[in-house]
Design a protein around this motif. Structure first.
Motif, short mmCIF file in Angstrom:
data_model
loop_
_atom_site.label_atom_id
_atom_site.label_comp_id
_atom_site.label_asym_id
_atom_site.label_seq_id
_atom_site.Cartn_x
_atom_site.Cartn_y
_atom_site.Cartn_z
N TYR A 1 0.83 -1.14 0.24
CA TYR A 1 -0.45 -0.22 -0.14
C TYR A 1 0.88 1.52 -0.18
O TYR A 1 2.08 1.30 0.93
N VAL A 2 0.35 2.17 -0.88
CA VAL A 2 1.35 3.34 -0.82
C VAL A 2 0.37 4.36 -0.06
O VAL A 2 -0.95 4.77 -0.21
N PRO A 3 0.69 5.78 1.01
CA PRO A 3 -0.01 6.89 1.06
C PRO A 3 0.26 8.17 0.58
O PRO A 3 1.59 7.82 -0.60
N ILE A 4 -0.88 8.39 -0.30
CA ILE A 4 -0.11 10.28 -1.53
C ILE A 4 -1.26 10.68 -0.22
O ILE A 4 -2.21 11.21 -0.23
N LEU A 5 -0.23 11.80 -0.63
CA LEU A 5 -0.89 12.87 0.41
C LEU A 5 -0.87 14.55 -0.70
O LEU A 5 -0.21 14.44 -1.67
N PHE A 6 -2.10 14.94 -0.35
CA PHE A 6 -2.00 16.21 -1.40
C PHE A 6 -1.77 17.72 -0.94
O PHE A 6 -2.56 17.86 0.35
N GLU A 7 -0.85 18.38 -1.54
CA GLU A 7 -0.94 19.14 -1.18
C GLU A 7 -1.53 20.22 -1.65
O GLU A 7 -1.47 21.52 -1.29
N ASP A 8 -2.60 20.33 -2.83
CA ASP A 8 -3.20 20.73 -2.78
C ASP A 8 -5.12 21.00 -2.33
O ASP A 8 -5.37 21.55 -3.03
N GLU A 9 -5.41 19.85 -1.39
CA GLU A 9 -6.68 19.89 -1.01
C GLU A 9 -6.15 19.56 0.48
O GLU A 9 -5.35 19.26 1.53
N LEU A 10 -6.44 20.80 1.49
CA LEU A 10 -6.60 20.87 2.52
C LEU A 10 -7.65 21.08 3.55
O LEU A 10 -9.11 21.66 2.80
N THR A 11 -7.93 20.57 4.49
CA THR A 11 -9.63 20.49 5.57
C THR A 11 -9.22 21.43 6.27
O THR A 11 -8.17 21.89 7.38
N MET A 12 -10.17 22.69 6.18
CA MET A 12 -9.50 22.96 7.44
C MET A 12 -11.07 22.90 8.57
O MET A 12 -11.67 22.37 8.44
N THR A 13 -9.98 22.36 10.01
CA THR A 13 -10.50 21.97 11.17
C THR A 13 -11.24 22.66 12.23
O THR A 13 -10.13 23.73 12.19
N SER A 14 -11.79 22.77 12.79
CA SER A 14 -12.42 23.53 13.10
C SER A 14 -12.96 23.69 14.38
O SER A 14 -13.24 22.24 14.85
N ILE A 15 -13.55 24.95 15.61
CA ILE A 15 -14.27 23.71 16.70
C ILE A 15 -15.44 24.77 16.84
O ILE A 15 -15.49 26.05 15.77
N PHE A 16 -16.49 24.44 16.63
CA PHE A 16 -18.18 24.66 16.56
C PHE A 16 -18.56 25.15 17.03
O PHE A 16 -18.81 24.82 18.68
N MET A 17 -19.48 26.43 17.09
CA MET A 17 -20.20 26.86 18.30
C MET A 17 -21.39 27.26 17.36
O MET A 17 -21.67 27.91 16.16
N SER A 18 -22.74 27.98 18.51
CA SER A 18 -24.08 28.35 17.79
C SER A 18 -23.82 29.73 17.90
O SER A 18 -22.64 30.30 17.44
N GLU A 19 -24.98 30.26 17.13
CA GLU A 19 -24.84 31.63 16.10
C GLU A 19 -24.84 32.49 18.03
O GLU A 19 -23.79 33.54 17.73
N SER A 20 -24.79 32.38 19.03
CA SER A 20 -24.77 33.06 19.84
C SER A 20 -23.23 32.87 21.33
O SER A 20 -22.46 33.56 21.30
N GLY A 21 -22.39 31.83 20.64
CA GLY A 21 -21.00 31.36 20.93
C GLY A 21 -20.34 32.46 19.84
O GLY A 21 -19.44 32.63 20.04
N LYS A 22 -20.84 32.35 18.03
CA LYS A 22 -20.02 33.65 17.62
C LYS A 22 -19.65 34.47 17.77
O LYS A 22 -18.83 35.07 18.06
N PHE A 23 -21.28 34.80 18.68
CA PHE A 23 -21.20 36.97 18.99
C PHE A 23 -20.38 36.29 20.33
O PHE A 23 -19.71 37.79 20.69
N GLY A 24 -20.40 35.81 20.82
CA GLY A 24 -19.69 36.03 22.35
C GLY A 24 -18.87 35.40 23.03
O GLY A 24 -17.95 35.34 24.00
N PHE A 25 -18.06 34.67 22.00
CA PHE A 25 -16.98 33.20 22.51
C PHE A 25 -16.03 33.28 21.39
O PHE A 25 -15.15 33.12 21.92
N SER A 26 -16.08 33.48 20.06
CA SER A 26 -15.42 33.61 18.96
C SER A 26 -14.08 34.02 19.33
O SER A 26 -12.57 33.77 19.05
N ASP A 27 -13.93 35.50 19.74
CA ASP A 27 -13.03 36.29 20.25
C ASP A 27 -12.07 35.61 21.40
O ASP A 27 -10.74 35.89 20.98
N PHE A 28 -13.26 35.52 22.23
CA PHE A 28 -11.59 34.64 23.55
C PHE A 28 -10.91 33.57 23.36
O PHE A 28 -9.81 32.77 23.43
#
Length: 262
Positions: free
Chosen positions: A201-228
């Motif tokens: 088996y061969v592993p193949i990595l794609f330099e041009d394909e990136l996953t934006m890995t994130s922490i998610f929150m609700s709308e109230s969290g976006k306004f109340g916690f994203s800056d923190f």
């Protein structure tokens, strides 16, 4: 009159922050340590440090059906935050709001013979484009971003869904698929476990394909916690980490996977 942050005040008055994690074990990010039987990993440590800066405790919730369900639930305010290597997709943006903390390359682990049968040889100058436009069979994990990403990157492939990552890997080793698809940290970890796999088996990595890995929150969290949260990531996490940084920081863990330790 002081302006209060109702989102943070609510967490502090409750006395703990509610963190949703996926219902899987994905070391070194989040998993039940087989020795201590405790929840461990860098996402877990991140959450605990975040809680300490808020001067509260942390409670983890791991009862979501899958990754997508976890994001939906945080958007519905069942948790304060959802994390655990959660990639960002258009579909998830319908449900919740992301703050990025990692970026990971896409990767596949492919059967060498299957690639050759499909006239896919890595030495070819147009190998990447030929691979992405091929009709090989690719296994992916249901309820994850790979449901959509694999179809975007491999529009002509035969995509086969499995319940969890264990079943995906089993399908590759049993010959039911030609390749499996996820981020680089998960694909390379398989080879770390058994270097002899590189023969077949061969592993193949794609330099041009990136996953934006994130922490998610609700709308109230976006306004109340994203800056923190962004300030915390910059101050404590140090940067938006890529998979190379993860491998470097947790090299001892990846080395420990090998069946051939001296």
């Amino acid at each position: 009159m002081a302006v209060e942050n109702n989102f943070i005040n609510g967490i502090q008055e409750r006395g703990y922050i509610k963190i949703g994690l996926p219902p899987y074990n994905t070391p070194p990010a989040y998993y039940i340590d087989p020795k201590t039987k405790e929840l461990s990993g860098y996402d877990v440590d991140f959450a605990r440090k975040l809680a300490s800066e808020l001067e509260v405790d942390v409670k983890f919730y791991r009862n979501s059906k899958d990754f997508n369900d976890l994001v939906r639930r945080v958007g519905a305010k069942e948790f304060d935050l959802a994390m655990g290597k959660l990639g960002t997709t258009y579909e998830r943006l319908f449900n919740a709001f992301p703050v990025q903390y990692m970026k990971l390359r896409h990767a596949i682990l492919a059967n060498r013979q299957s690639l050759e049968k499909n006239d896919l040889r890595s030495g070819l100058p147009d190998f990447g484009d030929r691979l992405k436009n091929s009709s090989i069979r690719i296994g992916r994990m249901g309820g994850s971003i790979w449901d959509t990403e694999v179809r975007r990157v491999f529009p002509n492939a035969k995509i086969i869904k499995f319940k969890d990552w264990g079943e995906v890997k089993e399908a590759l080793f049993e010959g039911r698929v030609d390749a499996i698809y996820r981020d680089a940290t998960e694909i390379k970890a398989i080879v770390y476990q058994d270097p002899n796999l590189a023969i077949q088996y061969v592993p193949i990595l794609f330099e041009d394909e990136l996953t934006m890995t994130s922490i998610f929150m609700s709308e109230s969290g976006k306004f109340g916690f994203s800056d923190f949260l962004k300030f915390f990531i910059d101050r404590e996490w140090g940067e938006i980490k890529n998979d190379s940084a993860i491998f470097e920081e947790f090299q001892d863990y990846y080395n420990s996977l090998s069946k051939f330790q001296p």
